[in-house]
Scaffold this motif. Structure first.
Motif, short mmCIF file in Angstrom:
data_model
loop_
_atom_site.label_atom_id
_atom_site.label_comp_id
_atom_site.label_asym_id
_atom_site.label_seq_id
_atom_site.Cartn_x
_atom_site.Cartn_y
_atom_site.Cartn_z
N SER A 47 19.24 20.05 -87.23
CA SER A 47 18.80 19.54 -88.57
C SER A 47 17.86 18.07 -88.36
O SER A 47 16.77 17.96 -88.90
CB SER A 47 19.75 19.22 -89.53
N ALA A 48 18.49 17.26 -87.38
CA ALA A 48 17.65 16.21 -87.03
C ALA A 48 16.39 16.54 -86.17
O ALA A 48 15.47 15.91 -86.68
CB ALA A 48 18.44 15.22 -86.17
N SER A 49 16.32 17.71 -85.36
CA SER A 49 15.26 17.81 -84.65
C SER A 49 14.00 18.36 -85.78
O SER A 49 12.85 17.85 -85.38
CB SER A 49 15.59 18.92 -83.69
N ILE A 50 14.34 19.18 -86.33
CA ILE A 50 13.41 19.85 -87.20
C ILE A 50 12.96 19.23 -88.30
O ILE A 50 11.69 19.11 -88.84
CB ILE A 50 13.95 21.44 -87.78
N ALA A 51 14.01 18.28 -88.84
CA ALA A 51 13.52 17.32 -89.98
C ALA A 51 12.33 16.20 -89.17
O ALA A 51 11.38 15.94 -89.93
CB ALA A 51 14.37 16.16 -90.22
N VAL A 52 12.40 16.06 -88.09
CA VAL A 52 11.17 15.11 -87.49
C VAL A 52 9.98 15.99 -87.21
O VAL A 52 8.75 15.61 -87.39
CB VAL A 52 11.88 14.62 -85.87
N ILE A 53 10.40 17.10 -86.69
CA ILE A 53 9.10 17.95 -86.29
C ILE A 53 8.22 18.33 -87.66
O ILE A 53 7.11 18.19 -87.59
CB ILE A 53 9.30 19.42 -85.69
N LEU A 54 8.89 18.57 -88.69
CA LEU A 54 8.27 19.32 -89.92
C LEU A 54 7.88 18.06 -90.80
O LEU A 54 7.07 17.86 -91.68
CB LEU A 54 9.13 19.99 -90.66
N GLY A 55 8.82 16.81 -90.69
CA GLY A 55 8.49 15.65 -91.47
C GLY A 55 8.88 15.71 -93.00
O GLY A 55 8.47 14.97 -93.76
N LYS A 56 9.64 16.65 -93.21
CA LYS A 56 10.08 17.00 -94.50
C LYS A 56 11.51 17.54 -94.58
O LYS A 56 11.82 18.45 -94.19
CB LYS A 56 9.28 18.19 -95.21
N PRO A 57 12.54 16.52 -94.95
CA PRO A 57 13.98 16.77 -94.51
C PRO A 57 14.41 17.78 -95.63
O PRO A 57 15.28 18.53 -95.21
CB PRO A 57 14.57 15.18 -95.06
N LEU A 58 13.84 17.91 -97.00
CA LEU A 58 14.43 18.78 -97.92
C LEU A 58 14.13 20.01 -97.51
O LEU A 58 14.81 21.06 -97.56
CB LEU A 58 13.76 18.21 -99.42
N LEU A 59 12.85 20.29 -97.03
CA LEU A 59 12.51 21.55 -96.62
C LEU A 59 13.03 22.03 -95.49
O LEU A 59 13.71 23.41 -95.51
CB LEU A 59 11.06 21.51 -96.41
N THR A 60 13.52 21.23 -94.60
CA THR A 60 14.32 21.48 -93.47
C THR A 60 15.58 21.92 -93.89
O THR A 60 16.24 22.66 -93.21
CB THR A 60 14.25 20.26 -92.37
N ALA A 61 16.06 21.20 -94.85
CA ALA A 61 17.53 21.62 -95.19
C ALA A 61 17.86 22.79 -95.81
O ALA A 61 18.51 23.66 -95.64
CB ALA A 61 18.13 20.32 -96.12
N ILE A 62 16.63 23.17 -96.69
CA ILE A 62 16.64 24.46 -97.26
C ILE A 62 16.45 25.67 -96.08
O ILE A 62 17.23 26.54 -96.40
CB ILE A 62 15.34 24.55 -98.31
#
Length: 399
Positions: free
Chosen positions: A348-363
């Motif tokens: 979750s932490a890694s992909i939120a950084v890579i995508l730059g979109k925490p909500l999209l990452t969570a979904i």
């Protein structure tokens, strides 16, 4: 009556677009299986040598196509930028993204299908919008023109924008939402008729919540954030060095075919997007040494980013998830918290950084990981995003 015809037309074509997108995804899996397990299956060579017989010739072909057609498929970011700047994408080049996307994936490139699928899907939607404009403002349109896919650029320039077809933005949003849902139904039918093993869905797993170990969750959060930053750093420098290397795209793509084949001698996980490897990998990851898991994560990261920069273009979401899972599994072997929770926080932490979109990452991750971990995924993604902002502000002040 004309408005009703437009609705019928949009409904049928939205359904067809959904079918086309799902068929393309199934086609990718079919071609990969055909190339790696049917076409070259009878070659009298060891399995370790097989990547050399596939990656190198395909790399040469990719290089030739890049030289003739350009850098395709477009990335999701490039599609969004085109829509933002021009209000549309150039769907006339759809076949270029289809061709290079399929070949790079069939060759075993460490890339995902999401880039080429986005280009094709958004291109078809853009085309449908243009067709609806032509129908709405044409005086001689008839149903026998239904299969006419040609769109006149000269005519389009004279016509009002797509939004002018609706009384308000609300009507436009409702219309688009209905068409999207119809497209999803079309895609769902294809997946039902031709099922492929997939990851997305609602997964359940009993989670043992051990609050006394809650202090340890900061470790996978920091490690995941750090790995996400490493992935972005790798992406940046891969692009930088690829631009500095002034050689033919044919040589670049062929060189990567050679390097990719060599990387498979260390780990076969250097190949493919990792989408269909995640589940079996998770089951055996805790039996792999932490050091080798980190080696896999680094190789997957470099394989994705360097390969992309040298012409093997595609999506990076699934490879980055796979690499992050490897890092999470390595950390989990040293912590007293549940391995699945450690992996969830790290990814979750890694992909939120890579995508730059925490909500999209969570979904995205809630559809991949046990639904019981949804709160952990949401919090981890947002904390990582906050950490990125703080880090960025700190660097700005120091500069």
């Amino acid at each position: 009556m004309k408005k009703l015809n437009i609705f019928y037309y949009a409904t049928i074509w939205s359904f067809i677009i959904g079918i086309c997108c799902a068929t393309y995804l199934n086609l990718i899996n079919f071609i990969i299986n055909f190339v790696w397990h049917v076409l070259f299956d009878k070659l009298p060579v060891p399995s370790q040598a097989l990547p050399f017989f596939i990656c190198i010739p395909f790399g040469f072909i990719i290089g030739i196509l890049i030289k003739r057609l350009g850098s395709y498929p477009l990335t999701i970011e490039e599609v969004l930028m085109s829509v933002k700047q021009e209000g549309k994408i150039n769907y006339h080049n759809w076949w270029k993204s289809l061709t290079l996307g399929l070949i790079s994936l069939a060759a075993g490139g460490s890339i995902g299908p999401e880039a080429s699928t986005t280009v094709l899907g958004s291109g078809m939607v853009n085309w449908l919008g243009d067709r609806l404009r032509l129908i709405a403002y044409s005086s001689d349109w008839k149903w026998n023109h239904f299969w006419d896919t040609i769109v006149s650029k000269k005519q389009l320039k004279k016509l009002p924008k797509f939004s002018s077809l609706f009384k308000s933005k609300l009507h436009q949003k409702v219309f688009c939402l209905i068409m999207v849902m119809i497209g999803v139904v079309g895609a769902a039918i294809v997946f039902k008729l031709f099922p492929e093993e997939g990851l997305f869905g609602i997964h359940h797993r009993h989670i043992l919540w051990q609050w006394r170990y809650s202090m340890y969750v900061i470790i996978p959060l920091i490690v995941g954030w750090s790995f996400g930053m490493f992935f972005l750093w790798s992406e940046k420098w891969s692009d930088y060095f690829a631009e500095k290397i002034t050689i033919s795209p044919i040589i670049k793509a062929t060189i990567w075919g050679i390097v990719l084949a060599l990387l498979t001698l260390i780990t076969s996980y250097a190949l493919y997007s990792g989408e269909f490897q995640i589940v079996p990998f998770v089951h055996q990851a805790l039996q792999i040494s932490p050091l080798f898991l980190l080696v896999i994560a680094v190789i997957k990261t470099l394989s994705t980013n360097i390969g992309f920069s040298l012409g093997w273009r595609g999506g990076k979401i699934f490879p980055s998830i796979f690499a992050s899972v490897a890092v999470g599994a390595a950390i989990a072997q040293f912590l007293p918290i549940m391995p699945v929770m450690c992996v969830a926080i790290t990814v979750s932490a890694s992909i939120a950084v890579i995508l730059g979109k925490p909500l999209l990452t969570a979904i995205l991750l809630i559809l991949l990981l046990p639904i019981e971990l949804a709160p952990v995924i949401l919090v981890s993604a947002h904390l990582a995003a906050c950490l990125t902002k703080v880090s960025y502000s700190f660097r700005q002040k120091n500069n």
